[in-house]
Design a protein around this motif. Structure first.
Motif, PDB file in Angstrom:
ATOM      1  N   GLU A 120       9.705   1.995 -10.801  1.00 20.99           N
ATOM      2  CA  GLU A 120      10.247   1.126  -9.746  1.00 20.99           C
ATOM      3  C   GLU A 120       9.129   0.668  -8.808  1.00 20.99           C
ATOM      4  O   GLU A 120       9.111  -0.484  -8.373  1.00 20.99           O
ATOM      5  N   SER A 121       8.196   1.558  -8.505  1.00 19.23           N
ATOM      6  CA  SER A 121       7.070   1.179  -7.643  1.00 19.23           C
ATOM      7  C   SER A 121       6.263   0.070  -8.291  1.00 19.23           C
ATOM      8  O   SER A 121       5.772  -0.826  -7.616  1.00 19.23           O
ATOM      9  N   ALA A 147       4.434  -5.471  -7.950  1.00 21.74           N
ATOM     10  CA  ALA A 147       4.356  -6.810  -8.539  1.00 21.74           C
ATOM     11  C   ALA A 147       4.994  -7.840  -7.615  1.00 21.74           C
ATOM     12  O   ALA A 147       4.442  -8.927  -7.396  1.00 21.74           O
ATOM     13  N   GLN A 148       6.152  -7.479  -7.044  1.00 25.48           N
ATOM     14  CA  GLN A 148       6.833  -8.429  -6.156  1.00 25.48           C
ATOM     15  C   GLN A 148       6.029  -8.684  -4.887  1.00 25.48           C
ATOM     16  O   GLN A 148       5.941  -9.815  -4.410  1.00 25.48           O
ATOM     17  N   CYS A 149       5.439  -7.622  -4.325  1.00 34.06           N
ATOM     18  CA  CYS A 149       4.628  -7.785  -3.110  1.00 34.06           C
ATOM     19  C   CYS A 149       3.475  -8.732  -3.380  1.00 34.06           C
ATOM     20  O   CYS A 149       3.198  -9.642  -2.580  1.00 34.06           O
ATOM     21  N   LEU A 150       2.812  -8.540  -4.515  1.00 37.57           N
ATOM     22  CA  LEU A 150       1.651  -9.379  -4.818  1.00 37.57           C
ATOM     23  C   LEU A 150       2.079 -10.832  -5.011  1.00 37.57           C
ATOM     24  O   LEU A 150       1.382 -11.763  -4.616  1.00 37.57           O
ATOM     25  N   ILE A 170       0.827  -1.204   0.000  1.00 37.65           N
ATOM     26  CA  ILE A 170       0.000   0.000   0.000  1.00 37.65           C
ATOM     27  C   ILE A 170       0.866   1.259   0.000  1.00 37.65           C
ATOM     28  O   ILE A 170       0.517   2.262  -0.643  1.00 37.65           O
ATOM     29  N   ALA A 171       2.021   1.200   0.659  1.00 34.09           N
ATOM     30  CA  ALA A 171       2.917   2.358   0.618  1.00 34.09           C
ATOM     31  C   ALA A 171       3.344   2.642  -0.813  1.00 34.09           C
ATOM     32  O   ALA A 171       3.409   3.799  -1.239  1.00 34.09           O
ATOM     33  N   GLU A 172       3.615   1.599  -1.572  1.00 38.48           N
ATOM     34  CA  GLU A 172       4.044   1.816  -2.964  1.00 38.48           C
ATOM     35  C   GLU A 172       2.889   2.294  -3.826  1.00 38.48           C
ATOM     36  O   GLU A 172       3.070   3.114  -4.727  1.00 38.48           O
ATOM     37  N   MET A 173       1.685   1.774  -3.551  1.00 37.89           N
ATOM     38  CA  MET A 173       0.527   2.266  -4.305  1.00 37.89           C
ATOM     39  C   MET A 173       0.318   3.747  -4.037  1.00 37.89           C
ATOM     40  O   MET A 173      -0.030   4.528  -4.921  1.00 37.89           O
TER      41      MET A 173
END
Lengths: 347, 369
Positions: free
Chosen positions: B264-265, B270-273, B99-102
């Motif tokens: 980069e976000s 993608a990696q988090c998911l 969520i921080a990246e979103m």
């Protein structure tokens, strides 16, 4: 009888052209809002009337009934003169717009060209009046007693000396080919398909950039730069006085686009209307089709204006000046020399 | 000797991003001196926090930088968690990272749109706001709010996130690179845009470090400092991403750094998911911290900061062992970055001043607190 008929024709022409131009200038704002809205994934105006068509009327009424606030400490005479000075050049320039020529099938009053004033110095008349419109801005900016207005006025004063020279020079090539300052002669010299846009492409480019600056439209809307100078020279204007500036801008937009049509797009001549096999010429079969072509071409230019507005950031004031002096001016001078060399036999 | 003119830019100017007041000394259109007045949006958030319970303060952090409420929430609750000495399960940490990246994507989208608007281009703002809506809808799905979420709580988050959220985020993330490419077509290689930006508002490496600048503004000057790499928190040490760094420190580099960070976000999301573990997302004794029951925090002090989209946001909390903090000091990036403005606009034109303020990406709610 001849004299009365002559005066009547002129009066009818004036009323028709003036009325129609005021009408289309108002509805150009509607067209702009719809087109830019479409480019920006929005609907645009839609509440007033079908497709929001009555929006210009509503805007006009609202501005008409609004209080026209006069700021404290303003120079009253120039403050009230400025909106008039912004509107009058635009309206005066309509006089020389040739909507259709005598070659068209308008034979109501004999062979009269559809132009309010068919004068031999048409181009000079246009340049004279269009150069006067910055005075409206300068007066408005100076008299408002507001620093942002003053900066806007200074910008327009600095710009006008930058773009006016390439603006004027870009037409000289055409004058050398045609040999006349009369706008109808210029249109007739192009015929149906010898348009100057491909006989004088460099001039067309320089002229187009200059007219965008002339009408204060993005990306050259420096003197009213919204994000920098609040609203530029007309910051302190409200109500009907403001709407005069607004109207002047949109009439000028139409007039100057129609000038591009006259100089470079063959005016009222339309290609492929009907082909007269016997005489081996293009003829305009339907009465008034010339006007239709003229409006279509002019509105294509107006569309390009709106397209520019939707896609480009605003250029900076010093960059604009150096662009005019270092790029446009040499280009237009080069164009004059090239045209002269290619048309030595005509000189 | 030309006469100088003093012009008051703001607090009601269209492009000072709220109520920042910049007093400019002009010679013609050239800026020869400038001064800034801040505090016109001061709401006393730090003082208000002293009379509120720790969970209630989350709602105040929403109103700091109202564009990036989620990252404010995360930074604050992590500071309190550090003071309490609690840890949340990996799933919770992954969700926070996601969520921080979103939120970073939302912020940078807004930056691109509004920056272009301040330069006179009126279309990019609609492109970016159109795409930002997708994330706002997703945030609305989990928190019920579109701007001030108050979603994260000390010890975890308000409620479990539905699977639908992850699916829709994945759909969005797959399209994100295409969206960024769309914004770039109108701006990045545009001749006028480049002319307006390159060499404008230059911040040298030394000046940036001396002023204590943070975030994309610092990185654009060529300093590869990013808290996500320098002091990894949450799950950033497990993520594969690069720090976006500029060369010249001008407005154009600040724009490019943000575009790079958007990309980069996208990778991090993608990696988090992909790595998202199952299990609980709140800490074990989450009931202890649940609203409306106020909890006490042991006496002590803590400073915790994260890399928010605008720079380093830090909370310095002093607790005296009661239900409310004794003092909270907020270290906000907008405030620190604005302090460097005077040095950046020396000798510039008015148009450059507008571009430079916009390129700092400030939010007055955070600046004035």
């Amino acid at each position: 009888m001849e004299v009365i008929l002559g005066i009547a024709i002129i009066l009818i022409k004036i009323l028709t052209i003036f009325g129609v131009t005021m009408f289309i200038a108002g509805w150009t704002t509607w067209v702009e809002r719809k087109i830019i809205g479409d480019m920006q994934f929005r609907v645009g105006v839609e509440r007033t009337g079908p497709y929001g068509l009555m929006q210009p009327m509503a805007d006009g009424l609202k501005l008409f009934f609004k209080e026209s606030i006069v700021p404290d400490g303003c120079d009253r005479v120039t403050y009230e003169l400025a909106p008039v000075l912004a509107l009058v050049p635009a309206i005066m320039s309509i006089a020389i717009v040739p909507f259709a020529g005598s070659a068209d099938s308008f034979k109501i009053f004999g062979q009269t060209p559809f132009i309010a004033a068919n004068i031999n110095i048409g181009i000079l008349f246009l340049f004279a009046w269009s150069s006067l419109s910055p005075y409206g801005m300068i007066f408005a900016g100076w008299s408002s007693n507001n620093k942002y207005s003053l900066l806007g006025a200074l910008r327009s004063a600095a710009l006008v000396i930058s773009y006016e020279i390439p603006f004027g020079f870009s037409i000289i090539g055409i004058l050398m080919i045609v040999g006349s300052l009369n706008l109808i002669d210029i249109v007739n010299a192009q015929g149906s398909y010898h348009w100057f846009i491909y006989r004088q492409p460099v001039a067309a480019l320089v002229f187009f950039i200059s007219i965008v600056a002339e009408t204060n439209r993005p990306p050259f809307d420096l003197s009213e730069a919204e994000s920098e100078l609040v609203a530029g020279y007309f910051t302190e204007y409200a109500g009907m006085r403001f709407s005069l500036f607004f109207l002047g801008e949109y009439i000028m937009l139409f007039v100057i686009s129609s000038m591009f049509t006259v100089f470079f797009l063959g005016g009222w001549h339309g290609p492929f209307i009907s082909y007269d096999v016997v005489n081996n010429t293009w003829v305009q079969a339907i009465p008034g089709i010339g006007i239709l072509w003229f409006v279509i071409k002019s509105y294509f230019i107006v569309f390009v204006y709106m397209w520019l507005r939707a896609s480009l950031p605003r250029i900076r004031y010093d960059q604009m000046m150096s662009f005019c002096w270092k790029v446009l001016l040499p280009l237009s001078i080069l164009n004059i020399f090239t045209t002269a060399l290619l048309n030595l036999d005509k000189l | 000797m030309p006469r100088k003119m003093t012009i008051n830019m703001g607090p009601q100017h269209p492009s000072t991003h709220g109520v920042l007041r910049v007093i400019l000394e002009l010679e013609g259109e050239n800026v020869v001196g400038s001064d800034m007045e801040v505090g016109l949006l001061h709401r006393g958030i730090e003082k208000l926090a002293e009379s509120m319970t720790y969970q209630q303060i989350v709602t105040l952090t929403d109103r700091l930088d109202y564009v990036t409420s989620m990252t404010n929430n995360i930074t604050y609750v992590m500071a309190v968690e550090k003071l309490l000495g609690i840890e949340i399960p990996p799933r919770g940490e992954y969700i926070r990272t996601l969520i921080a990246e979103m939120q970073r994507v939302v912020n940078h989208m807004m930056f691109v749109g509004i920056y272009a608007m301040d330069l006179g281009a009126i279309t990019p703002v609609f492109q970016t706001f159109r795409d930002r809506e997708i994330i706002l809808d997703l945030f609305e799905m989990i928190s019920g709010a579109r701007l001030t979420y108050s979603f994260f709580r000390v010890g975890g988050m308000r409620e479990e996130i539905p699977q639908e959220f992850f699916d829709k985020t994945k759909d969005f993330n797959d399209k994100l690179l295409g969206m960024i490419a769309e914004y770039e077509t109108l701006l990045t290689r545009n001749r006028i845009f480049r002319a307006r930006n390159i060499g404008v508002g230059v911040v040298s490496k030394e000046y940036a470090i001396n002023c204590g600048l943070t975030g994309p503004v610092l990185r654009a000057s060529g300093v590869p400092y990013d808290l996500r790499k320098a002091k990894p928190y949450l799950m950033y040490d497990k993520m594969d991403f690069e720090i976006a760094v500029g060369d010249n420190g001008d407005c154009y580099d600040r724009y490019l750094v943000r575009i790079k960070e958007l990309k980069e976000s996208q990778k991090i999301i993608a990696q988090c998911l992909e790595q998202m573990p199952s299990g609980a997302s709140n800490c074990e004794d989450y009931k202890k911290y649940k609203i409306p029951k106020p909890f006490k925090v042991p006496a002590g002090e803590v400073y915790f900061s994260t890399e928010c989209p605008k720079g380093e946001l830090g909370f310095y909390i002093i607790s005296d062992g009661t239900k409310s903090p004794y003092r909270i000091k907020i270290n906000s990036p907008s405030y620190i970055n604005t302090a460097a403005l005077s040095g950046m606009i020396e000798g510039a034109l008015i148009a450059d001043v507008v571009a430079t303020i916009a390129s700092l990406d400030i939010v007055l709610g955070e600046l004035d607190k």
